[in-house]
Scaffold this motif. Structure first.
Motif, short mmCIF file in Angstrom:
data_model
loop_
_atom_site.label_atom_id
_atom_site.label_comp_id
_atom_site.label_asym_id
_atom_site.label_seq_id
_atom_site.Cartn_x
_atom_site.Cartn_y
_atom_site.Cartn_z
N ALA A 110 0.82 -1.21 0.00
CA ALA A 110 0.00 0.00 0.00
C ALA A 110 0.86 1.26 0.00
CB ALA A 110 -0.94 0.00 1.20
N GLY A 111 2.19 1.09 0.17
CA GLY A 111 3.07 2.24 0.06
C GLY A 111 3.69 2.72 1.35
N ASP A 112 3.33 2.12 2.50
CA ASP A 112 3.89 2.59 3.77
C ASP A 112 3.83 1.48 4.79
OD1 ASP A 112 4.74 3.96 6.01
OD2 ASP A 112 3.07 5.37 6.03
N TRP A 113 4.97 0.91 5.15
CA TRP A 113 4.98 -0.20 6.11
C TRP A 113 4.42 0.22 7.45
CZ3 TRP A 113 7.39 -0.01 10.78
CH2 TRP A 113 8.34 0.99 10.97
N LYS A 114 4.48 1.52 7.79
CA LYS A 114 3.98 2.00 9.07
C LYS A 114 2.46 1.91 9.17
CE LYS A 114 6.52 5.52 8.29
NZ LYS A 114 7.08 6.82 8.17
N LEU A 115 1.81 1.72 8.03
CA LEU A 115 0.36 1.53 8.05
C LEU A 115 -0.01 0.31 8.90
CD1 LEU A 115 -2.41 2.41 7.00
CD2 LEU A 115 -2.00 1.03 4.98
N TYR A 116 0.87 -0.68 8.93
CA TYR A 116 0.61 -1.88 9.74
C TYR A 116 0.42 -1.52 11.21
CZ TYR A 116 1.28 -6.32 12.12
OH TYR A 116 1.12 -7.41 12.92
N THR A 117 1.25 -0.62 11.71
CA THR A 117 1.18 -0.26 13.13
C THR A 117 0.18 0.86 13.41
OG1 THR A 117 3.04 1.27 12.90
CG2 THR A 117 3.54 -1.00 13.59
N SER A 118 -0.14 1.67 12.41
CA SER A 118 -1.01 2.83 12.64
C SER A 118 -2.43 2.64 12.09
CB SER A 118 -0.39 4.08 12.02
OG SER A 118 -0.32 3.95 10.61
N TYR A 119 -2.68 1.51 11.48
CA TYR A 119 -3.94 1.29 10.77
C TYR A 119 -5.16 1.54 11.66
CZ TYR A 119 -7.51 -1.16 8.05
OH TYR A 119 -8.64 -1.49 7.37
N MET A 120 -5.24 0.88 12.81
CA MET A 120 -6.43 1.02 13.64
C MET A 120 -6.53 2.42 14.25
SD MET A 120 -8.07 -1.58 12.92
CE MET A 120 -9.49 -0.98 13.80
N GLU A 121 -5.40 3.03 14.54
CA GLU A 121 -5.41 4.41 15.02
C GLU A 121 -6.04 5.32 13.96
OE1 GLU A 121 -1.96 7.65 15.57
OE2 GLU A 121 -1.73 5.84 16.80
N ARG A 122 -5.67 5.10 12.71
CA ARG A 122 -6.23 5.90 11.61
C ARG A 122 -7.71 5.60 11.42
NH1 ARG A 122 -2.16 5.35 6.72
NH2 ARG A 122 -3.58 6.87 5.84
N VAL A 123 -8.09 4.35 11.57
CA VAL A 123 -9.51 3.99 11.48
C VAL A 123 -10.29 4.73 12.56
CG1 VAL A 123 -11.16 2.11 11.86
CG2 VAL A 123 -9.19 1.76 10.36
N ASN A 124 -9.76 4.78 13.77
CA ASN A 124 -10.45 5.44 14.88
C ASN A 124 -10.65 6.93 14.65
OD1 ASN A 124 -10.77 3.07 16.33
ND2 ASN A 124 -8.84 3.33 17.42
N GLN A 125 -9.83 7.54 13.79
CA GLN A 125 -9.94 8.98 13.51
C GLN A 125 -11.04 9.31 12.50
OE1 GLN A 125 -6.04 10.12 12.22
NE2 GLN A 125 -5.13 9.83 14.24
N VAL A 126 -11.57 8.31 11.82
CA VAL A 126 -12.58 8.56 10.79
C VAL A 126 -13.88 9.02 11.45
CG1 VAL A 126 -14.00 7.47 8.99
CG2 VAL A 126 -11.56 6.92 9.18
N THR A 127 -14.48 10.04 10.87
CA THR A 127 -15.74 10.60 11.38
C THR A 127 -16.89 10.31 10.42
OG1 THR A 127 -15.48 12.71 10.24
CG2 THR A 127 -14.43 12.51 12.43
N THR A 128 -18.09 10.53 10.88
CA THR A 128 -19.26 10.38 10.01
C THR A 128 -19.18 11.36 8.84
OG1 THR A 128 -20.57 11.87 11.39
CG2 THR A 128 -20.78 9.51 11.83
#
Length: 158
Positions: A110-128
């Motif tokens: 996907a272009g960024d190995w750090k997505l593995y560790t930050s994925y759920m944090e980024r998901v939690n930031q999504v708003t309606t």
């Protein structure tokens, strides 16, 4: 953040929005998927016909659901349920060394190995509001391709 929002939209579609809506409109099953590379890829929605329903009826139900999503967005509860599904999926998907290696490789693809560790944090930031904006941006008829599976005579379609 758009690919994460689209993934949440996929999960929300499959787990929260689509099944109740299709239940009495000819769909015997449904799903959604999205490629998750650096740029947004193919976003697919599909439904299986229940007996005695036509392709057009089920397509109409899918289009109505998209229209509702584009017009009204999603509720905080729907978003929370989708995030919960994603948390469970991710937790089970990281069980064992092969799964960890596989998910890490997907993040690299996907272009960024750090997505593995930050994925759920980024998901939690999504708003309606994010989901509504992405639905209005990407789920439009000009970007839609529709296909029907019609078995040839003698095929069961199973």
């Amino acid at each position: 953040m758009t690919p994460i929002v689209l993934l949440i939209l996929v999960v929300m579609w499959v787990a929260v929005l689509l099944p109740p809506y299709l239940r009495n409109r000819g769909g015997s099953g449904s799903g959604a998927s999205m490629t998750s590379f650096r740029d947004p890829g193919l976003f697919s929605l599909y439904a299986f016909l229940a007996p005695d329903y036509t392709h057009a009826q089920v397509e109409s139900a899918l289009r109505e659901t998209i229209a509702i999503l584009r017009k009204d967005g999603v509720t905080e509860d729907e978003l929370a349920r989708a995030k919960s599904v994603m948390h469970a999926h991710e937790a089970f998907g990281r069980d064992g060394p092969f799964a960890v290696a596989s998910h890490l490789n997907e993040a690299i693809a996907a272009g960024d190995w750090k997505l593995y560790t930050s994925y759920m944090e980024r998901v939690n930031q999504v708003t309606t509001e994010d989901v509504h904006r992405v639905a209005q941006t990407y789920l439009i008829d000009d970007r839609c391709t529709v296909g029907y599976y019609v078995p040839e005579a003698g095929e069961s379609g199973d």
